[in-house]
Enzyme design. Sequence first.
Site, PDB file in Angstrom:
ATOM      1  N   SER A  25      53.692  28.015  34.153  1.00 44.91           N
ATOM      2  CA  SER A  25      54.348  28.394  35.398  1.00 44.91           C
ATOM      3  C   SER A  25      53.707  27.720  36.603  1.00 44.91           C
ATOM      4  CB  SER A  25      54.286  29.918  35.570  1.00 44.91           C
ATOM      5  OG  SER A  25      52.952  30.368  35.451  1.00 44.91           O
ATOM      6  N   GLU A  72      39.109  26.841  38.633  1.00 43.16           N
ATOM      7  CA  GLU A  72      39.069  26.268  37.297  1.00 43.16           C
ATOM      8  C   GLU A  72      38.984  24.748  37.348  1.00 43.16           C
ATOM      9  OE1 GLU A  72      42.661  28.040  35.841  1.00 43.16           O
ATOM     10  OE2 GLU A  72      43.902  26.352  36.433  1.00 43.16           O
TER      11      GLU A  72
END
Length: 416
Positions: A104, A133
């Site tokens: 997504s 991340e």
Amino acid sequence: MERVERLICSVKNYDWGKFGPNSEVYRLYVANCGDLVVDSNKPYAELWMGTHGSGSSYIEGSEGKTLKNWIEEHPYVLGDNVLDKYGCDLPFLFKVLSVAKPLSIQAHPCKELAKKLHFRYPNVYTDGNHKPEMALAITEFEVLCGFVGLKDLQNILDSVPEISQLVDSDVVDRIANIDPKDGEDEVKAALRQLFTQIMSASDYVIVKALSQLIDRLRKKDELTSIEKLVLRLEPQYPGDVGLLAAFLMNYVTLKPGEGLCLGENELHAYVSGDCIECMATSDNVVRAGLTSKHRDVNTLCQMLTYKQGHPEILRGFNVEGSNGCIKRYCPPFEEFEVDHCDLSEGRPTTFPTVSGPSLFLVTRGTGTIITAGSSDEKIIKVGDVLFATAGIALSVSSNETRQLEIYRAGINSMFL
């Protein structure tokens, strides 16, 4: 206590994952879990290594004891600095991803917002932590990330009438007439207004705009890279607003060995390929496009940084004393860093001592690993995941006839 423990890890079968042997996650999971029967007809999306409760790792041969439970029983294995700062837990989550179709369009909240979302919607946002991340490409890895610069944005509004017609004319005029000298805040405010109106449009309006767009692109003689991507994604996500949002984002293809940092509140979507991923220990995702899962458009549009411009590509740097065999990827986040060790046949190297714990993943070949000053040599092979305690130096050697490839995740040494 200097120890190395083998782990049995968890897998996620999300529908965007690659199937069976085509999946790097499948290949490593089969090798990691030993005698467990694995269904090759499922999509294998993520291999999780760490202590997060949504995908726990287990100590091999411990009859179901999780790594988190084991650390709670032996907290000193983390080292004093880590224990004082993060408690009896790993502050990072280590993963392998195999992406067949886009994840997504999403962002991960900062700590303050994560705590609020977790308190209000604990079933959707399962923890109160942030989730910066880093992704390192194993294969060619396609990513949509961040927003294009002002000039590109102005060109998009000229060349993609379906977007211009979707939003108020004064928004289009505002962006068209912005001068870079007006300042970054003015550009971000206009971009936020544009993006929010696109993402908040009704399903009927989006479907109509996409129908016109796809029909126009199919008749076009020469397509841009993002137009080709949108045509490729449309059968997977028909009528999805994310297809329009993609035009506003940077489209990047990482080569193996290249990486990308994604900070909190930064818009992104992984598109295809296999990668190593490391992040702060969290599973919070705010979604708004290219998904059948829960969408939280208002939260996403409010939380984004709206930073523009092409992202920095990470290529790592050689770790001192590793004879050029280990590259380190050091993001601007304190919770983690990743080393990539690539040894040709019969070659040795040493991972230097770090004052925090580490997780090791063997992705290619066979070899041996030994604690510095010890005679306890262990054979390592593809799929092995190892937990190493703080303060340990590990020497590794590849098999005489096989290349050995290892990734290590640990706490960012710049912050220890």
